[in-house]
Write an enzyme that holds these catalytic residues in place. Structure first.
Site, PDB file in Angstrom:
ATOM      1  CD  GLU A  45      18.224  85.617  43.287  1.00 30.34           C
ATOM      2  OE1 GLU A  45      17.486  86.461  43.816  1.00 30.34           O
ATOM      3  OE2 GLU A  45      19.038  85.912  42.386  1.00 30.34           O
ATOM      4  CD  GLU A  60      21.658  84.958  39.126  1.00 31.37           C
ATOM      5  OE1 GLU A  60      20.950  85.309  40.085  1.00 31.37           O
ATOM      6  OE2 GLU A  60      22.756  85.468  38.888  1.00 31.37           O
ATOM      7  CG  HIS A 119      20.361  88.077  37.133  1.00 29.33           C
ATOM      8  ND1 HIS A 119      21.268  88.519  36.183  1.00 29.33           N
ATOM      9  CD2 HIS A 119      20.980  88.179  38.324  1.00 29.33           C
ATOM     10  CE1 HIS A 119      22.391  88.849  36.777  1.00 29.33           C
ATOM     11  NE2 HIS A 119      22.255  88.661  38.066  1.00 29.33           N
ATOM     12  CD  GLU A 162      18.534  91.622  40.871  1.00 30.86           C
ATOM     13  OE1 GLU A 162      18.282  90.692  40.097  1.00 30.86           O
ATOM     14  OE2 GLU A 162      19.442  91.582  41.730  1.00 30.86           O
TER      15      GLU A 162
HETATM   16  O1  LIG Z   1      21.478  90.087  41.459  1.00 29.72           O
HETATM   17  C1  LIG Z   1      21.515  88.845  41.489  1.00 29.72           C
HETATM   18  O2  LIG Z   1      20.528  88.088  41.634  1.00 29.72           O
HETATM   19  C2  LIG Z   1      22.817  88.185  41.335  1.00 29.72           C
HETATM   20  O3  LIG Z   1      22.886  86.972  41.379  1.00 29.72           O
HETATM   21  C3  LIG Z   1      24.010  89.058  41.138  1.00 29.72           C
HETATM   22  C4  LIG Z   1      25.219  88.699  41.952  1.00 29.72           C
HETATM   23  O4  LIG Z   1      25.837  89.898  42.248  1.00 29.72           O
HETATM   24  C5  LIG Z   1      24.952  88.025  43.251  1.00 29.72           C
HETATM   25  O5  LIG Z   1      23.951  88.650  43.930  1.00 29.72           O
HETATM   26 MG   LIG Z   2      20.940  86.067  41.903  1.00 28.66          MG
END
Ligand SMILES: O=C(O)C(=O)C[C@@H](O)CO
Ligand SMILES: [Mg+2]
Length: 391
Positions: A241, A267, A317, A337
């Site tokens: 990601e 995101e 996201h 998620e």
């Molecule tokens: O949850 C995600 O994909 C994010 O980008 C949130 C951030 O906290 C980094 O993981």
């Molecule tokens: Mg992310």
């Protein structure tokens, strides 16, 4: 018909306890310029915006935004609220275009589109309440008996603590887990080895029948990602990601074309056109817009249709109701998620301290209520003592 009579924005500043990030907590876009001090500055979201839209009959729809809340508040108060007051909320497509086109010179991405998103989410909550239907029933209805969710935390830290966290999460029946990398290009091969060590360690705990997602949060670059992907393949990641910054769409496309690990992102993309470009350029194998950034539910549903036509799965996201309703209503959105409820760390968790109604995952799934109109959340006063609120 009842028309929109007011728009109320509030910024919720968290003043409660926070969990300080450990070193190498999560790579992020600032790492490349980081010269000591707070590397996580660009990462922490300890504020949230609520946007309440009321109609003449007293019905209130609730929207929200997490990006740059104070600036988004100003954009809504000064520019967008006057555009929506007096309109019929069921003219939501017209209202969306009016906001988009009247702010086109500056609003297509970032702050402007985030403001549009917060208003649009409030309008869909309003429409659900006025129609007596949950939002997902206005979008396409129940495409799933319940929504499978993946556990999203596992920020980078000592191997033992990541394994303990994964072990604990496993008890809750998740079939997918997202972990964060702590090292990037600046730490060279030594850092890369630290990253691989943790992927292997988490795989040891969750096994190979569960999905493992890997999060870089824009903290790598094309060269580092190209060299790392072949070393990750044996761990069978479900996706890698945001390996590069959101503007490097060509970089995304080059990594995705390597076909070693599916590349995910989105995101930090905005609008229907922005997501269409990611899909058309094969920049992502999994699209992850966030409904409270990309243009709200109106835009997200259009993007879902485009993604489905290209057979690119959409896994928004973050969890949170503004995303769950779209996942429930679209077969091309298979899972969600899920941020487990925990002490405020990065700030993704704040949603749980401002709103009530977000469903808790049970045995790796969450459920939405067929009979709860709108989004199904309310603003709670249970944690008010930990917030300073700007009206
Ligand atoms: O949850 C995600 O994909 C994010 O980008 C949130 C951030 O906290 C980094 O993981
Ligand atoms: Mg992310």
């Amino acid at each position: 018909m009842t028309r929109i009579k007011s728009v109320r924005t509030r910024v919720w500043n968290w003043t409660g306890p926070t969990v300080p990030p450990a070193g190498n907590f999560c790579t992020n876009a600032s790492d490349v310029i980081h010269r000591g001090g707070d590397a996580m500055g660009s990462f922490r979201f300890h504020q949230w915006l609520t946007c309440e839209i009321e109609t003449e009959d007293g019905t209130i729809g609730i929207g929200n935004a997490a990006l740059a809340p104070t600036v988004v508040k100003k954009a809504i108060d000064d520019w967008f609220a006057p555009l929506v007051i007096g309109e019929d909320p069921f003219d939501y497509a017209y209202i969306w275009e009016k906001m988009y086109r009247r702010s086109h010179a500056w609003g297509r991405k970032g702050i402007g589109m985030t403001a549009i998103s917060a208003i649009d989410i409030a309008i869909w909550d309003l429409m659900g309440k006025l129609a007596g239907k949950p939002v997902f029933k206005l979008l396409g209805g129940r495409t799933k008996e319940k929504i499978p969710v993946y556990y999203s935390k596992l920020y980078s830290g000592p191997v033992e603590s990541m394994q303990a966290e994964a072990e604990e999460a496993k008890k809750h029946g998740y079939t997918g887990y997202k972990m964060r990398f702590g090292w990037g290009p600046k730490e060279g091969m030594a850092g890369l080895r630290e990253n691989l060590k943790r992927v292997e360690a988490v795989r040891e705990v969750i096994g190979y029948d569960a999905d493992l997602m890997l999060e870089c949060y824009m903290g790598w670059n094309l060269d580092y990602a190209k060299r790392t992907l072949p070393k990750l393949a044996k761990y069978e990641p479900r996706w890698l990601e945001e390996p590069v910054i959101a503007d490097d769409v060509a970089g995304y496309a080059e990594l995705n074309a390597m076909n070693i690990v599916p590349i995910s992102g989105g995101e930090h993309e905005f609008s229907v056109i922005g997501c269409k470009d990611l899909i058309e350029k094969k920049a992502v194998s999994v699209l992850q817009y966030d409904t409270n950034r990309v243009g709200g539910i109106t835009a997200a549903q259009k993007i879902n249709a485009i993604a489905e036509a290209f057979q690119v799965p959409v896994i928004p996201h973050a969890g949170q109701m503004h995303n769950y309703h779209l996942t429930m209503a679209n077969t091309n959105c298979m899972i969600s998620e899920y941020f487990p409820v925990f002490d405020v760390e990065v700030g993704n968790e704040l949603f749980y301290y401002i709103f009530e109604g977000d469903p808790e995952a049970k045995n790796g799934f969450l459920q939405l209520d067929d009979d709860l109109p709108g989004l199904g959340i309310v603003i709670t006063d249970k944690h008010l003592q930990h917030f300073e609120i700007e009206e």
